[in-house]
Design a protein around this motif. Structure first.
Motif, PDB file in Angstrom:
ATOM      1  N   PHE A  70      27.815  40.412  15.942  1.00 37.32           N
ATOM      2  CA  PHE A  70      28.424  40.737  17.221  1.00 37.32           C
ATOM      3  C   PHE A  70      27.492  40.286  18.343  1.00 37.32           C
ATOM      4  CE2 PHE A  70      29.520  44.030  14.155  1.00 37.32           C
ATOM      5  CZ  PHE A  70      30.877  44.201  14.302  1.00 37.32           C
ATOM      6  N   ARG A  71      28.091  39.794  19.413  1.00 35.50           N
ATOM      7  CA  ARG A  71      27.342  39.513  20.637  1.00 35.50           C
ATOM      8  C   ARG A  71      27.977  40.298  21.772  1.00 35.50           C
ATOM      9  NH1 ARG A  71      28.255  37.831  25.081  1.00 35.50           N
ATOM     10  NH2 ARG A  71      30.345  37.100  24.444  1.00 35.50           N
ATOM     11  N   SER A  72      27.148  40.967  22.576  1.00 34.99           N
ATOM     12  CA  SER A  72      27.649  41.759  23.695  1.00 34.99           C
ATOM     13  C   SER A  72      26.858  41.415  24.958  1.00 34.99           C
ATOM     14  CB  SER A  72      27.519  43.257  23.400  1.00 34.99           C
ATOM     15  OG  SER A  72      27.961  44.031  24.497  1.00 34.99           O
ATOM     16  N   ARG A 109      21.397  45.218  11.710  1.00 36.23           N
ATOM     17  CA  ARG A 109      20.359  44.738  12.601  1.00 36.23           C
ATOM     18  C   ARG A 109      20.860  44.836  14.033  1.00 36.23           C
ATOM     19  NH1 ARG A 109      17.984  44.984   8.518  1.00 36.23           N
ATOM     20  NH2 ARG A 109      16.603  43.453   7.483  1.00 36.23           N
ATOM     21  N   ALA A 110      19.929  44.979  14.983  1.00 36.21           N
ATOM     22  CA  ALA A 110      20.264  44.960  16.400  1.00 36.21           C
ATOM     23  C   ALA A 110      19.048  44.473  17.161  1.00 36.21           C
ATOM     24  CB  ALA A 110      20.670  46.345  16.895  1.00 36.21           C
ATOM     25  N   ALA A 111      19.262  43.646  18.174  1.00 36.56           N
ATOM     26  CA  ALA A 111      18.158  43.126  18.957  1.00 36.56           C
ATOM     27  C   ALA A 111      18.669  42.574  20.275  1.00 36.56           C
ATOM     28  CB  ALA A 111      17.406  42.035  18.196  1.00 36.56           C
ATOM     29  N   ARG A 112      17.816  42.612  21.275  1.00 39.00           N
ATOM     30  CA  ARG A 112      18.079  41.913  22.520  1.00 39.00           C
ATOM     31  C   ARG A 112      17.853  40.423  22.277  1.00 39.00           C
ATOM     32  NH1 ARG A 112      14.148  44.266  26.004  1.00 39.00           N
ATOM     33  NH2 ARG A 112      12.712  42.828  24.975  1.00 39.00           N
ATOM     34  N   ALA A 113      18.722  39.586  22.803  1.00 37.01           N
ATOM     35  CA  ALA A 113      18.576  38.151  22.605  1.00 37.01           C
ATOM     36  C   ALA A 113      17.304  37.646  23.282  1.00 37.01           C
ATOM     37  CB  ALA A 113      19.791  37.416  23.153  1.00 37.01           C
ATOM     38  N   GLY A 114      16.677  36.668  22.639  1.00 32.63           N
ATOM     39  CA  GLY A 114      15.507  36.038  23.216  1.00 32.63           C
ATOM     40  C   GLY A 114      14.259  36.224  22.391  1.00 32.63           C
ATOM     41  N   PHE A 115      13.156  35.710  22.903  1.00 28.15           N
ATOM     42  CA  PHE A 115      11.831  35.845  22.291  1.00 28.15           C
ATOM     43  C   PHE A 115      11.771  35.252  20.891  1.00 28.15           C
ATOM     44  CE2 PHE A 115      12.283  39.258  25.398  1.00 28.15           C
ATOM     45  CZ  PHE A 115      11.158  39.070  26.195  1.00 28.15           C
ATOM     46  N   GLY A 116      12.721  34.361  20.576  1.00 30.17           N
ATOM     47  CA  GLY A 116      12.722  33.739  19.263  1.00 30.17           C
ATOM     48  C   GLY A 116      13.167  34.643  18.138  1.00 30.17           C
ATOM     49  N   LEU A 117      13.627  35.855  18.439  1.00 33.45           N
ATOM     50  CA  LEU A 117      14.009  36.829  17.412  1.00 33.45           C
ATOM     51  C   LEU A 117      15.510  36.908  17.209  1.00 33.45           C
ATOM     52  CD1 LEU A 117      11.573  39.745  18.360  1.00 33.45           C
ATOM     53  CD2 LEU A 117      11.271  38.023  16.572  1.00 33.45           C
ATOM     54  N   ALA A 118      16.267  36.692  18.261  1.00 32.06           N
ATOM     55  CA  ALA A 118      17.721  36.845  18.180  1.00 32.06           C
ATOM     56  C   ALA A 118      18.369  35.864  19.148  1.00 32.06           C
ATOM     57  CB  ALA A 118      18.138  38.278  18.516  1.00 32.06           C
ATOM     58  N   GLU A 119      19.311  35.071  18.644  1.00 35.85           N
ATOM     59  CA  GLU A 119      19.989  34.080  19.460  1.00 35.85           C
ATOM     60  C   GLU A 119      21.409  33.859  18.935  1.00 35.85           C
ATOM     61  OE1 GLU A 119      18.743  32.884  22.148  1.00 35.85           O
ATOM     62  OE2 GLU A 119      16.598  33.281  21.924  1.00 35.85           O
ATOM     63  N   ALA A 120      22.308  33.514  19.858  1.00 37.75           N
ATOM     64  CA  ALA A 120      23.656  33.065  19.502  1.00 37.75           C
ATOM     65  C   ALA A 120      23.900  31.782  20.261  1.00 37.75           C
ATOM     66  CB  ALA A 120      24.698  34.119  19.848  1.00 37.75           C
ATOM     67  N   ALA A 121      23.841  30.660  19.559  1.00 35.05           N
ATOM     68  CA  ALA A 121      23.916  29.353  20.202  1.00 35.05           C
ATOM     69  C   ALA A 121      25.338  29.039  20.626  1.00 35.05           C
ATOM     70  CB  ALA A 121      23.405  28.280  19.256  1.00 35.05           C
ATOM     71  N   THR A 122      25.468  28.222  21.661  1.00 36.55           N
ATOM     72  CA  THR A 122      26.757  27.678  22.058  1.00 36.55           C
ATOM     73  C   THR A 122      26.965  26.342  21.344  1.00 36.55           C
ATOM     74  OG1 THR A 122      25.783  26.583  23.976  1.00 36.55           O
ATOM     75  CG2 THR A 122      26.646  28.806  24.308  1.00 36.55           C
ATOM     76  N   GLY A 123      28.211  25.890  21.310  1.00 33.47           N
ATOM     77  CA  GLY A 123      28.509  24.580  20.755  1.00 33.47           C
ATOM     78  C   GLY A 123      28.882  24.561  19.294  1.00 33.47           C
ATOM     79  N   ASP A 124      28.365  25.490  18.511  1.00 34.42           N
ATOM     80  CA  ASP A 124      28.713  25.633  17.098  1.00 34.42           C
ATOM     81  C   ASP A 124      28.077  26.924  16.602  1.00 34.42           C
ATOM     82  OD1 ASP A 124      29.785  25.136  14.584  1.00 34.42           O
ATOM     83  OD2 ASP A 124      29.185  23.022  14.592  1.00 34.42           O
ATOM     84  N   THR A 125      28.489  27.376  15.425  1.00 29.73           N
ATOM     85  CA  THR A 125      27.982  28.646  14.913  1.00 29.73           C
ATOM     86  C   THR A 125      26.512  28.529  14.544  1.00 29.73           C
ATOM     87  OG1 THR A 125      30.151  29.266  14.044  1.00 29.73           O
ATOM     88  CG2 THR A 125      28.238  30.402  13.126  1.00 29.73           C
ATOM     89  N   ASP A 126      25.696  29.347  15.186  1.00 33.72           N
ATOM     90  CA  ASP A 126      24.279  29.467  14.869  1.00 33.72           C
ATOM     91  C   ASP A 126      23.816  30.791  15.452  1.00 33.72           C
ATOM     92  OD1 ASP A 126      21.613  29.252  14.286  1.00 33.72           O
ATOM     93  OD2 ASP A 126      21.320  27.299  15.241  1.00 33.72           O
ATOM     94  N   VAL A 127      23.930  31.842  14.648  1.00 37.82           N
ATOM     95  CA  VAL A 127      23.613  33.197  15.082  1.00 37.82           C
ATOM     96  C   VAL A 127      22.453  33.710  14.240  1.00 37.82           C
ATOM     97  CG1 VAL A 127      24.598  35.416  15.761  1.00 37.82           C
ATOM     98  CG2 VAL A 127      26.105  33.469  15.400  1.00 37.82           C
ATOM     99  N   VAL A 128      21.453  34.263  14.904  1.00 30.81           N
ATOM    100  CA  VAL A 128      20.228  34.689  14.219  1.00 30.81           C
ATOM    101  C   VAL A 128      19.806  36.041  14.743  1.00 30.81           C
ATOM    102  CG1 VAL A 128      17.803  34.136  13.775  1.00 30.81           C
ATOM    103  CG2 VAL A 128      19.476  32.287  13.983  1.00 30.81           C
TER     104      VAL A 128
END
Length: 354
Positions: A70-72, A109-128
């Motif tokens: 999930f992204r919020s 899992r839950a995290a604030r996006a950023g800092f190389g720990l959590a990301e949801a890329a645009t353009g194609d599926t790449d969620v970490v």
């Protein structure tokens, strides 16, 4: 896990005191563009990548699985200069519906996006989120890697059918107001290969899965408390989607779905074309919530009325996501005559708030 939950809770508390952003409104007529829409839509309030399916284990009983990211976007004004501003929050749930134990193995899992720990890329599926990932490769195959407390998943999902655009070409109403809608498409009949680990043992698996993609800014009517949803891969190659959004009295505020036949033709359901009727309930021994785990879904087709009885793989498939910032809900492997997939029941342990 506790540290991540505290970071999220603290960030949301800060965000609540700041001016809300102008979230984009979901409107009809906006085309779904793939593969770009496999990626994130960070301007919208919420979205998810939802993979569910059945796994066949050699010499054993089938197992259900769920992997959801999930992204919020919290209500924080854009352009905040702080690197710690919680402008995007990511959550993930994963579970195995294991009939050998009669319960879910799950983690989150839950995290604030950023800092190389959590990301949801645009353009194609790449969620970490940390070591949990869902990615789509250049070969078009989705891959997820998830390691929980007592299980792990290494699964690849190959598309075998075109994307199924839900609602009106991907604009899917969820309530009486046209703004209560999402952009929504599904990828049924994904071919699954890979392995799972449970009980300290790794096992090769194959199977079929279903991926749902939705993003929205105003998903639910204020009167809504939750929804019932099914996604079923039918044995003949067809795909059945049906849902209803409920008020606190259990009445349907809205309903919809679709049936894609083996020939590829799609029938889309309006609110008057779908009905759910409870056939059997189950009470959770942990939360006390009562779930209609066995239901009869009725749909109106051009050729007449058709009914399916939904039967769970087993009853205790409740997932408590509160430790990761999510709700308590029932998400489980289920089957209908001539198909198998997943049933989702939200808002029974308390009103759902997205």
């Amino acid at each position: 896990m506790r540290r991540a939950a505290l970071i999220v809770a603290g960030g949301l508390a800060i965000a609540a005191a700041l001016p809300a952003p102008d979230y984009p409104v979901v409107r009809p007529g906006v085309p779904i563009r793939l593969p770009a829409d496999h990626g994130a839509h960070p301007a919208y309030r919420t979205e998810w990548w939802y993979v569910t399916g059945w796994l066949d284990v050699p010499g054993g009983r089938p197992i259900g699985f769920q992997v959801t990211f999930f992204r919020s976007r919290p209500p924080i004004a854009a352009g905040n200069p702080s690197r710690f501003a919680p402008d995007q929050i990511l959550f993930a749930h994963a579970a195995l519906s294991d009939p050998a134990t009669g319960r879910l193995r799950h983690d989150q899992r839950a995290a604030r996006a950023g800092f190389g720990l959590a990301e949801a890329a645009t353009g194609d599926t790449d969620v970490v989120i940390d070591d949990w990932t869902l990615r789509r490769g250049a070969d078009g195959i989705f891959r997820t890697r998830v390691a929980g407390r007592d299980f792990a998943l290494k699964l690849d999902f190959a598309q075998t059918q075109p994307a199924l655009l839900q609602g009106e070409a991907g604009y899917s109403r969820k309530g009486p107001s046209p703004a209560q809608a999402s952009y929504y498409y599904s990828l049924p009949h994904l071919r699954v290969t890979g392995s799972i680990r449970r009980g300290g043992r790794e096992e090769a698996v194959t199977g079929q899965a279903w991926l749902d993609r939705e993003w929205s800014s105003t998903l639910l009517d204020p009167r809504a408390v939750g929804w019932d949803w099914i996604g079923m891969n039918l044995d003949d190659g067809g795909a059945l989607t049906a849902f209803r959004v409920r008020d606190k009295a259990g009445r349907a505020l809205w309903a919809g779905g679709s049936l894609r036949g083996a020939d590829g033709r799609v029938v889309r359901f309006g609110p008057g074309d779908v009905a759910f009727r409870t056939a059997r309930r189950w009470r959770s021994p942990r939360t006390g919530a009562v779930y209609p785990v066995e239901q009869i879904v009725t749909v109106r087709l051009p050729q007449g009325i058709r009914r399916w009885r939904i039967v769970p793989m087993f009853d205790d498939q409740e997932l408590d996501g509160r430790g990761g910032g999510g709700p308590v809900y029932w998400e489980g492997a289920a089957q209908v005559p001539g198909g198998r997939g997943y049933l989702e029941l939200t808002g029974y342990a308390g009103p759902l708030r997205l």
